[in-house]
Design a protein around this motif. Structure first.
Motif, mmCIF file in Angstrom:
data_model
loop_
_atom_site.group_PDB
_atom_site.id
_atom_site.type_symbol
_atom_site.label_atom_id
_atom_site.label_comp_id
_atom_site.label_asym_id
_atom_site.label_seq_id
_atom_site.Cartn_x
_atom_site.Cartn_y
_atom_site.Cartn_z
ATOM 1 N N LYS A 82 0.832 -1.205 0.000
ATOM 2 C CA LYS A 82 0.000 0.000 0.000
ATOM 3 C C LYS A 82 0.869 1.258 0.000
ATOM 4 C CE LYS A 82 -3.530 2.372 2.692
ATOM 5 N NZ LYS A 82 -4.329 2.349 3.918
ATOM 6 N N LYS A 83 1.909 1.266 0.819
ATOM 7 C CA LYS A 83 2.803 2.423 0.898
ATOM 8 C C LYS A 83 3.487 2.659 -0.450
ATOM 9 C CE LYS A 83 6.767 4.292 3.322
ATOM 10 N NZ LYS A 83 8.106 3.955 3.623
ATOM 11 N N GLU A 84 4.030 1.597 -1.015
ATOM 12 C CA GLU A 84 4.711 1.696 -2.307
ATOM 13 C C GLU A 84 3.747 2.120 -3.415
ATOM 14 O OE1 GLU A 84 7.336 -1.332 -4.979
ATOM 15 O OE2 GLU A 84 7.540 -1.529 -2.793
ATOM 16 N N PHE A 85 2.546 1.571 -3.371
ATOM 17 C CA PHE A 85 1.506 1.900 -4.343
ATOM 18 C C PHE A 85 1.156 3.381 -4.264
ATOM 19 C CE2 PHE A 85 -3.180 2.114 -5.172
ATOM 20 C CZ PHE A 85 -3.136 1.872 -6.535
ATOM 21 N N HIS A 86 0.980 3.893 -3.055
ATOM 22 C CA HIS A 86 0.659 5.310 -2.867
ATOM 23 C C HIS A 86 1.782 6.201 -3.410
ATOM 24 C CE1 HIS A 86 -3.006 5.738 -0.247
ATOM 25 N NE2 HIS A 86 -2.878 4.432 -0.317
ATOM 26 N N GLU A 87 3.017 5.877 -3.061
ATOM 27 C CA GLU A 87 4.153 6.696 -3.497
ATOM 28 C C GLU A 87 4.265 6.730 -5.019
ATOM 29 O OE1 GLU A 87 7.536 5.117 -1.432
ATOM 30 O OE2 GLU A 87 6.853 5.888 0.503
ATOM 31 N N SER A 88 4.217 5.565 -5.647
ATOM 32 C CA SER A 88 4.368 5.525 -7.105
ATOM 33 C C SER A 88 3.161 6.146 -7.798
ATOM 34 C CB SER A 88 4.598 4.096 -7.593
ATOM 35 O OG SER A 88 3.465 3.297 -7.357
ATOM 36 N N SER A 89 1.984 5.962 -7.235
ATOM 37 C CA SER A 89 0.780 6.551 -7.822
ATOM 38 C C SER A 89 0.830 8.063 -7.759
ATOM 39 C CB SER A 89 -0.473 6.058 -7.097
ATOM 40 O OG SER A 89 -0.609 4.676 -7.240
ATOM 41 N N MET A 90 1.272 8.614 -6.641
ATOM 42 C CA MET A 90 1.344 10.065 -6.496
ATOM 43 C C MET A 90 2.391 10.648 -7.441
ATOM 44 S SD MET A 90 -1.135 10.627 -4.607
ATOM 45 C CE MET A 90 -0.972 12.386 -4.466
ATOM 46 N N LEU A 91 3.515 9.966 -7.597
ATOM 47 C CA LEU A 91 4.544 10.439 -8.529
ATOM 48 C C LEU A 91 4.010 10.468 -9.963
ATOM 49 C CD1 LEU A 91 7.745 8.639 -7.169
ATOM 50 C CD2 LEU A 91 7.224 11.088 -7.059
ATOM 51 N N SER A 92 3.306 9.421 -10.344
ATOM 52 C CA SER A 92 2.775 9.377 -11.709
ATOM 53 C C SER A 92 1.667 10.413 -11.892
ATOM 54 C CB SER A 92 2.286 7.981 -12.077
ATOM 55 O OG SER A 92 1.146 7.624 -11.327
ATOM 56 N N LEU A 93 0.894 10.673 -10.845
ATOM 57 C CA LEU A 93 -0.156 11.679 -10.938
ATOM 58 C C LEU A 93 0.439 13.066 -11.138
ATOM 59 C CD1 LEU A 93 -3.160 12.345 -10.864
ATOM 60 C CD2 LEU A 93 -2.948 12.574 -8.382
ATOM 61 N N VAL A 94 1.482 13.393 -10.390
ATOM 62 C CA VAL A 94 2.150 14.690 -10.555
ATOM 63 C C VAL A 94 2.696 14.815 -11.972
ATOM 64 C CG1 VAL A 94 4.104 16.119 -9.816
ATOM 65 C CG2 VAL A 94 2.669 15.004 -8.106
#
Length: 160
Positions: A82-94
């Protein structure tokens, strides 16, 4: 003839100077060039504005479905995933949002938004925005459902 040549040279010199000054602004607004400083500043703005909390809420709503679809993953591994998913998702969203923001707001304007969110009022607004958004969404859904009845009544009064 010399006068005309000098005028042409002067014209190009002035135009090149103006174009050089506006190049940064053109690049900032371009949808193909992603200014790394702009991207970093946008990421900060999304954080201080509370937008990341709203995006995280969406990701959290997805997690039960993802767990169900990936039942072979041990339960104890989901926290790290979940932590890794959130981090990578936020980076791709930015990364995806940067061209959109670059098109509409300058770097200076984004910095101004950040400055606002660092004030007591801005911090309070950021803290409350997720809750306000959640409650507003519920009201918006109720409002939209009620519109059908209003439309039917207007049509009826018009004789249709």
């Amino acid at each position: 003839m010399k006068k005309i040549s000098m005028c042409i040279v002067l014209f190009f010199a002035i135009n090149l100077g103006v174009e050089a000054q506006s190049l940064e602004k053109k690049l900032e607004k371009s949808t193909t060039y992603i200014n790394p400083v702009y991207k970093k500043t946008l990421a900060e703005m999304l954080e201080v504005s509370g937008s990341n909390a709203n995006f995280a809420m969406v990701l959290n709503q997805m997690m039960p479905m993802l767990r169900q679809q990936n039942s072979k993953v041990p339960k104890e591994s989901w926290r790290e995933i979940k932590k890794e998913f959130h981090e990578s998702s936020m980076l791709s969203l930015v990364e995806l949002l940067t061209p959109v923001y670059q098109k509409h707001l300058s770097l200076t304007e984004i910095q101004g938004v950040i400055a606002f969110y660092k004030t007591p009022l801005g911090a309070k607004f950021a803290k409350k925005s997720t809750l306000i958004g959640k409650e507003s969404m519920q009201i918006g859904q109720q409002w939209a459902m009620g519109l059908q009845g209003v439309l039917k009544e207007i049509i009826k009064t018009k004789g249709y």
